[in-house]
Enzyme design. Sequence first.
Site, PDB file in Angstrom:
ATOM      1  N   MET A 197       2.714   0.331  -3.681  1.00  0.00           N
ATOM      2  CA  MET A 197       3.191   0.117  -2.319  1.00  0.00           C
ATOM      3  C   MET A 197       4.634  -0.416  -2.375  1.00  0.00           C
ATOM      4  O   MET A 197       5.446   0.111  -3.103  1.00  0.00           O
ATOM      5  CB  MET A 197       2.233  -0.790  -1.554  1.00  0.00           C
ATOM      6  N   SER A 198       4.964  -1.472  -1.643  1.00  0.00           N
ATOM      7  CA  SER A 198       6.368  -1.869  -1.526  1.00  0.00           C
ATOM      8  C   SER A 198       6.925  -2.613  -2.734  1.00  0.00           C
ATOM      9  O   SER A 198       8.113  -2.956  -2.732  1.00  0.00           O
ATOM     10  CB  SER A 198       6.579  -2.695  -0.260  1.00  0.00           C
ATOM     11  N   VAL A 199       6.135  -2.852  -3.761  1.00  0.00           N
ATOM     12  CA  VAL A 199       6.726  -3.290  -5.021  1.00  0.00           C
ATOM     13  C   VAL A 199       7.654  -2.186  -5.545  1.00  0.00           C
ATOM     14  O   VAL A 199       8.591  -2.445  -6.298  1.00  0.00           O
ATOM     15  CB  VAL A 199       5.643  -3.651  -6.053  1.00  0.00           C
TER      16      VAL A 199
END
Length: 391
Positions: free
Chosen positions: A105-107
Amino acid sequence: MNASQEVPATLANWLEPPSNRWAFNHVERLLDTAVIPRGRTRPRRLAAAGTRLDETVIATTGGSSTVAEFLARTATDAIVVLRGDQVLFERYYGEAAPDRRHVLMSVSKSIAGMTAGCLVDDGILDVSATVATYVPELASSAYGTATVRDVLDMTAALRYNQDYDDPRSEVRVGDRAVGWRPRHSGDPDGVHAFLTGLEPDGPHGRRFQYCSATTDVLAWVLERAAGLPYPRLLGERIWSRIGAEHDAVVSTDPVGTPYACAGISATARDLARFGRCVLDGGVVDGVQVIPEEWIHATRRGGLAAVLPDRDLGSIHPNGTYRNQWWIPGDSAGTLFGIGIFGQYLWLDPERDVVIVKFSSLPHPRDGRSEHAVALAAIAEAVGSEHGTWGA
């Protein structure tokens, strides 16, 4: 399908519980992806230290609990706790496995941020230049007059709703444009069409506005600056140089445009290796992979007290955001990447600790403040008194 795949997922339900617990570990069976190659370098050896943290009591937002209770309560798929090259603690649950990629995801954004630093150091990316300098197609969009620095620090101003629960929100339209959700009539055809249609909302550079599309713009800028497709760029500048054991992948739209804001999948150990590189000042085996000054500038943070995030702001009122990383402003000098549904890359420089946690929480924003407290407590529980590099 074997017994471990009792909850199959479809495009319509893979982001919803309980299907996400299977789907986040099998993204390549559901979505189009492109390989981020690890190259032919020897994997960085990680030694198992065998620390038993399961019954260790740590602080949480609700008081305290054991590590095992925290992991169970937060739908954990995998956790790796690393100090130096020693794996102090490692667990996998359900569909997760040491050699299985999990969506970050947003990592994914934090990897983009460090790649930008490499291009700045090469002299081929100017953070003071406008986005339109690199991507003329965005000249009339919300991003045309934003600088690369605005994009890196999420201070580009645009009309954008990040409400994951609202089907009309721009973040959901972006999901549908890339192929993460079933399309609606009138949706943009692909990532680039979506980005070019976003509208401005005031002057850039004055306020923090967390916006997933902004990272997709950054990836487009990086591609143009480097003259390479984004997956190949990440492979050449980052993934093939950190000692990764496995290729990573990034999800793409039907014409191959990467979903840079959220679409990378990698194994937990390989993400820990990336975190180790950052924590070591960008050096791997004596080679400078990521510019040390870029990492230090990231740690110093961005605009003062810019985080309106209701969860993280309650725990870190002095937190900032810089180069696609969250900077809580704590005494340990922590920096971290965070993804919806409980994905974390947590770096504690004071204690020389890297924590990777993959989860499949029921709701996108679940457990953010709890993780901020608990991961810091785990780092404190295992960490040495001093890290390997200073501020």
